[in-house]
Design a protein around this motif. Structure first.
Motif, short mmCIF file in Angstrom:
data_model
loop_
_atom_site.label_atom_id
_atom_site.label_comp_id
_atom_site.label_asym_id
_atom_site.label_seq_id
_atom_site.Cartn_x
_atom_site.Cartn_y
_atom_site.Cartn_z
N ASP A 86 0.83 -1.21 0.00
CA ASP A 86 0.00 0.00 0.00
C ASP A 86 0.86 1.26 0.00
O ASP A 86 0.68 2.16 -0.82
CB ASP A 86 -0.94 0.00 1.21
N LYS A 90 1.55 4.23 -3.04
CA LYS A 90 1.30 5.65 -2.82
C LYS A 90 2.56 6.48 -3.05
O LYS A 90 2.52 7.57 -3.61
CB LYS A 90 0.77 5.86 -1.41
N GLN A 93 3.24 6.89 -6.68
CA GLN A 93 2.30 7.82 -7.31
C GLN A 93 2.66 9.28 -7.04
O GLN A 93 2.45 10.13 -7.91
CB GLN A 93 0.88 7.52 -6.83
N ARG A 116 -2.57 -3.39 -7.69
CA ARG A 116 -2.59 -1.94 -7.61
C ARG A 116 -1.91 -1.32 -8.83
O ARG A 116 -2.43 -0.37 -9.43
CB ARG A 116 -1.86 -1.46 -6.34
N CYS A 117 -0.74 -1.85 -9.18
CA CYS A 117 -0.01 -1.30 -10.32
C CYS A 117 -0.82 -1.37 -11.61
O CYS A 117 -0.88 -0.41 -12.38
CB CYS A 117 1.31 -2.04 -10.51
N GLU A 119 -4.23 -1.91 -12.02
CA GLU A 119 -5.52 -1.22 -12.01
C GLU A 119 -5.39 0.28 -11.91
O GLU A 119 -6.24 1.03 -12.41
CB GLU A 119 -6.38 -1.76 -10.87
N GLU A 120 -4.32 0.77 -11.24
CA GLU A 120 -4.14 2.21 -11.06
C GLU A 120 -3.09 2.79 -11.99
O GLU A 120 -2.73 3.96 -11.88
CB GLU A 120 -3.80 2.49 -9.60
N HIS A 121 -2.59 1.95 -12.91
CA HIS A 121 -1.63 2.39 -13.93
C HIS A 121 -0.40 3.06 -13.29
O HIS A 121 0.01 4.15 -13.67
CB HIS A 121 -2.30 3.35 -14.92
N ILE A 122 0.18 2.36 -12.32
CA ILE A 122 1.40 2.84 -11.67
C ILE A 122 2.57 2.25 -12.45
O ILE A 122 3.00 1.12 -12.20
CB ILE A 122 1.44 2.43 -10.19
#
Length: 250
Positions: A86, A90, A93, A116-117, A119-122
């Motif tokens: 988590d 953050k 980002q 996370r990477c 789905e959130e395009h990190i």
């Protein structure tokens, strides 16, 4: 965040271990984790299949082409043990101009960060599911890192387990050699005795200089990029402390 999965393994010689001080310099084998079983959820399993090809880097004894791995040239930050990822997500980002190479061996945590990477395009995170020491020594080499993050490593509270703590002189000396001059090492812990041991060990490393506040025992104010986790927020409300250590490579 580092968790018990990331605690160092004991040396192969148990009798020597029992006689060693918590900062035993003769330990030949340094590991950054103890591998424990964990069950992945269906979403984490799908993340391995869907996002693994982009964000996972297989361990190799050969030097990593960092530019090819990230598709660009940028400062390289190594994170050792990210737990469920988590805070890692953050930080990446809020620091889009940095590349983050993250080492973790716990499959559910790797799956969670992959999710996370994807789905959130990190796009500035890559993950190596392998021991960070071998990754540094073989894939990165010396003077290759602009920064290193080690957040909330397992404190191994009991005195007889202190020898299992990650932050010991042999490890810190080895780690410092991989940081570029001018680069930084940032650690955080919520266990004061471990914070004090960390301060003692890292302050003794000649390749590293403390950037913290002498009036605060050498500890640093929390950098803005490190987010407060739910666990940390809960602890702070209960009056628990958190200690950040930030050192620069000389």
């Amino acid at each position: 965040m580092t968790t018990p999965e990331n605690a160092p393994l004991l040396p192969a010689n148990p009798s020597a271990t029992e006689q060693a001080a918590p900062d035993a310099p003769f330990m030949r084998t340094i590991k950054t984790y103890v591998l424990r079983a964990g069950r992945m959820g269906s979403g984490q399993v799908r993340a391995f299949e869907q996002f693994g090809p982009k964000f996972l880097i297989p361990y190799s004894p050969e030097r990593l082409d960092v530019q090819a791995a990230f598709g660009r040239t940028a400062p390289l930050i190594l994170e050792i043990g990210f737990g469920m990822g988590d805070a890692t997500a953050k930080i990446a980002q809020v620091r889009p101009d940095d590349n983050f190479l993250c080492c973790e061996v716990h499959e559910p945590g790797v799956g969670a960060l992959l999710k996370r990477c994807g789905e959130e395009h990190i796009d500035n995170i890559r993950i190596v599911r392998h021991d960070a020491i071998e990754v540094m020594d073989h894939m990165l080499g010396t003077d290759s890192l602009d920064g290193v993050h080690i957040f909330f490593p397992d404190p191994w509270h009991k005195s007889r387990h202190h020898k299992r703590r990650l932050i010991q002189s042999p490890f810190i000396h080895r780690l410092a050699q991989h940081i570029k001059p001018g680069g930084y090492l940032h650690l955080a812990t919520d266990w004061q005795p471990y914070a004090e041991q960390m301060m003692q060990v890292i302050s003794a490393e000649p390749l590293l200089a403390n950037t913290g506040d002498a009036a605060q025992g050498g500890f640093a104010a929390k950098p803005d990029y490190r987010p407060l986790t739910k666990f940390e927020n809960r602890g702070l409300k209960l009056g628990h402390g958190v200690w950040d250590l930030v050192f620069r490579r000389v």
